[in-house]
Motif scaffolding. Structure first.
Motif, short mmCIF file in Angstrom:
data_model
loop_
_atom_site.label_atom_id
_atom_site.label_comp_id
_atom_site.label_asym_id
_atom_site.label_seq_id
_atom_site.Cartn_x
_atom_site.Cartn_y
_atom_site.Cartn_z
N LEU A 1 0.84 -1.20 0.00
CA LEU A 1 0.00 0.00 0.00
C LEU A 1 0.88 1.25 0.00
CD1 LEU A 1 -2.92 1.19 0.28
CD2 LEU A 1 -2.55 1.14 2.75
N ASN A 2 1.93 1.22 0.78
CA ASN A 2 2.87 2.34 0.83
C ASN A 2 3.55 2.54 -0.53
OD1 ASN A 2 4.59 4.38 1.81
ND2 ASN A 2 6.13 2.91 2.44
N ARG A 3 4.01 1.44 -1.12
CA ARG A 3 4.71 1.53 -2.40
C ARG A 3 3.80 2.07 -3.51
NH1 ARG A 3 9.26 -1.15 -4.24
NH2 ARG A 3 9.95 -0.77 -2.09
N LYS A 4 2.55 1.65 -3.52
CA LYS A 4 1.64 2.03 -4.60
C LYS A 4 1.00 3.40 -4.39
CE LYS A 4 -2.23 0.24 -7.39
NZ LYS A 4 -1.47 0.26 -8.67
N TYR A 5 0.64 3.71 -3.12
CA TYR A 5 -0.12 4.94 -2.87
C TYR A 5 0.56 5.91 -1.91
CZ TYR A 5 -4.08 2.62 -5.12
OH TYR A 5 -4.91 1.99 -6.04
N GLY A 6 1.73 5.54 -1.39
CA GLY A 6 2.45 6.45 -0.52
C GLY A 6 1.87 6.59 0.87
N VAL A 7 1.16 5.56 1.34
CA VAL A 7 0.61 5.57 2.70
C VAL A 7 1.69 5.05 3.65
CG1 VAL A 7 -1.18 4.69 4.24
CG2 VAL A 7 -1.73 5.18 1.84
N PRO A 8 2.21 5.85 4.55
CA PRO A 8 3.28 5.40 5.45
C PRO A 8 2.91 4.10 6.17
CG PRO A 8 2.97 7.76 5.67
CD PRO A 8 1.84 7.26 4.81
N ALA A 9 3.85 3.15 6.16
CA ALA A 9 3.60 1.82 6.72
C ALA A 9 4.56 1.57 7.88
CB ALA A 9 3.78 0.76 5.64
N TYR A 10 3.98 1.35 9.06
CA TYR A 10 4.77 1.07 10.25
C TYR A 10 4.61 -0.41 10.60
CZ TYR A 10 5.38 6.05 10.59
OH TYR A 10 5.72 7.36 10.31
N ASN A 11 5.69 -1.16 10.35
CA ASN A 11 5.66 -2.61 10.46
C ASN A 11 6.23 -3.03 11.81
OD1 ASN A 11 6.26 -5.47 10.06
ND2 ASN A 11 5.86 -5.07 7.89
N LEU A 12 5.38 -3.62 12.65
CA LEU A 12 5.81 -4.07 13.99
C LEU A 12 6.01 -5.58 13.97
CD1 LEU A 12 3.75 -1.49 14.40
CD2 LEU A 12 4.06 -2.05 16.80
N ASN A 13 7.21 -6.02 14.33
CA ASN A 13 7.51 -7.45 14.32
C ASN A 13 8.53 -7.75 15.41
OD1 ASN A 13 7.51 -10.13 13.51
ND2 ASN A 13 9.00 -9.81 11.89
N GLU A 14 8.36 -8.87 16.11
CA GLU A 14 9.33 -9.22 17.16
C GLU A 14 10.08 -10.51 16.85
OE1 GLU A 14 7.44 -9.48 20.97
OE2 GLU A 14 6.09 -11.10 20.39
N ASP A 15 10.04 -10.94 15.59
CA ASP A 15 10.84 -12.08 15.16
C ASP A 15 12.17 -11.61 14.59
OD1 ASP A 15 9.08 -14.28 15.67
OD2 ASP A 15 7.86 -13.63 13.97
N ASP A 16 13.22 -12.40 14.78
CA ASP A 16 14.49 -12.12 14.13
C ASP A 16 14.34 -12.27 12.62
OD1 ASP A 16 16.35 -11.98 16.56
OD2 ASP A 16 15.38 -13.91 16.86
N ASP A 17 15.05 -11.43 11.88
CA ASP A 17 14.94 -11.47 10.42
C ASP A 17 15.24 -12.85 9.86
OD1 ASP A 17 14.58 -8.79 10.83
OD2 ASP A 17 16.17 -8.12 9.48
N SER A 18 16.21 -13.54 10.45
CA SER A 18 16.63 -14.84 9.92
C SER A 18 15.55 -15.90 10.06
CB SER A 18 17.89 -15.31 10.65
OG SER A 18 17.66 -15.42 12.04
N VAL A 19 14.61 -15.70 10.97
CA VAL A 19 13.54 -16.67 11.20
C VAL A 19 12.39 -16.47 10.22
CG1 VAL A 19 11.86 -17.52 12.89
CG2 VAL A 19 14.15 -16.85 13.63
N VAL A 20 12.19 -15.23 9.80
CA VAL A 20 11.05 -14.91 8.91
C VAL A 20 11.58 -14.24 7.63
CG1 VAL A 20 9.24 -14.81 10.67
CG2 VAL A 20 10.66 -12.80 10.26
N LYS A 21 12.50 -14.92 6.97
CA LYS A 21 13.16 -14.36 5.78
C LYS A 21 12.15 -13.98 4.70
CE LYS A 21 17.49 -16.94 6.37
NZ LYS A 21 18.37 -17.98 5.78
#
Length: 342
Positions: free
Chosen positions: A97-117
């Motif tokens: 949505l952010n990429r297409k329409y410029g709506v700021p996207a705040y992504n909250l995640n508590e997994d390590d990047d390597s676990v959810v590649k």
């Protein structure tokens, strides 16, 4: 402001429910899109949070991509109607949505990047900010990271936000600290592929051990079987007064630990989650075992059952945790007011 929340997991209902209440009190317009994952929509209904139900989980990567494409199209249509100013979620779609329409996207995640590649490569390049606990492991997108000293679970289980209600426990005919919760998750998320959890044979051995201990009851929850002895909105109250929780669920392991309940995690995610590692190794609130470690698991359950000072010991451990960790809901509110609403 018109604010979008993409909520695809029961834990995310809890994560955002207090924040959503705050936003509504400030007269912002809140829009929620949901996913038929476990009891996600049951909880949204209970907390009287209106939502648009967009999809249900699919089992393989191709199915998940089809689901993502469908969700994106529906969210784009909603944006064309409601003109979102900002979006929040543990969500891939808000990045698109952010990429297409410029709506700021705040992504909250508590997994390590390597676990959810898979998740990180789809979502993080398109996110405005990536909001993580300060303990997680990451290597890329460093300029986008916003780190905080807490966990998602403290948005709803921090003492500022949650006061366990003993009356609810008694409604179920339970005696405080005389029952054990066993939670078996579905392990069907994309990052669960190839992972194993609490099996039936080990479960039978644990139940046999508990049943030998006079006066103890077992409360079971099976996601795939959709079997729940406790209403979903009562679960944290019941968890708070339990003797221990034994689970293959990452989320419920964290929830038990932050409530000061001995938490035994049985799955093949051992050493793959920094948040849980911290609870296990730094704060000593939880234990982690592979499903094949039958003898150590049984010995640990036995040790916890026999420890007459268990509750007071874990209460002290929880106090140590709270010295270091902040109220996550307050942090979200302050961040919103200082960085987004201004």
């Amino acid at each position: 402001m018109n604010i979008l929340f993409d909520i695809g997991h029961p834990a995310h209902v809890h994560l955002f429910k207090n924040f959503i209440s705050f936003l509504k009190e400030r007269k912002h317009n809140v829009y929620v899109v949901s996913r038929k994952k476990d009891v996600t929509e049951v909880l949204l209904d209970y907390y009287e949070i209106d939502y648009f139900s967009l999809s249900e989980p699919r089992k393989n990567k191709l199915g998940m991509l089809k689901e993502l494409r469908s969700r994106n199209k529906q969210i784009f249509k909603l944006h064309q109607k409601y003109k979102f100013d900002v979006s929040f979620g543990t969500s891939v779609s808000i990045g698109f949505l952010n990429r297409k329409y410029g709506v700021p996207a705040y992504n909250l995640n508590e997994d390590d990047d390597s676990v959810v590649k898979y998740y990180t490569y789809l979502s993080y390049p398109r996110a405005t900010k990536i909001i993580n606990p300060d303990c997680i492991r990451y290597q890329k997108w460093k300029k986008k990271r916003v780190l905080y000293p807490s966990y998602h679970e403290f948005a709803y289980l921090h003492p500022n936000n949650f006061h366990p209600d003993l009356a609810i426990v008694k409604e179920y005919g339970l005696e405080p600290y005389k029952y054990i919760i066993i939670r078996m998750s579905g392990l069907i998320a994309h990052h669960d592929s190839g992972m194993q959890g609490l099996g039936e044979e080990l479960l039978a051995k644990i139940k046999n051990l508990v049943e030998q201990k006079q006066g103890y009851r077992i409360i079971e929850s099976h996601e795939l079987k959709k079997q729940y002895q406790i209403k979903p909105w009562d679960l944290h109250n019941v968890l708070a007064f339990s003797r221990m929780i034994i689970s293959d669920s990452q989320t419920m392991t964290i929830e038990g630990a932050v409530l000061g309940v001995p938490s035994i995690r049985i799955n093949t995610f051992i050493d793959k989650s920094t948040v849980i590692e911290e609870l296990e190794k730094k704060y000593l609130l939880a234990y982690g075992f592979y499903p094949t470690e039958t003898e150590p698991i049984i010995a640990t359950v036995q040790k916890l059952l026999n420890n007459e000072n268990l509750t007071s010991i874990w209460t002290e451990k929880k106090k140590n945790l709270l010295v270091d960790k902040i109220d996550m809901n307050k942090w979200m509110i302050d961040y919103f007011v200082d960085e987004i609403e201004k």
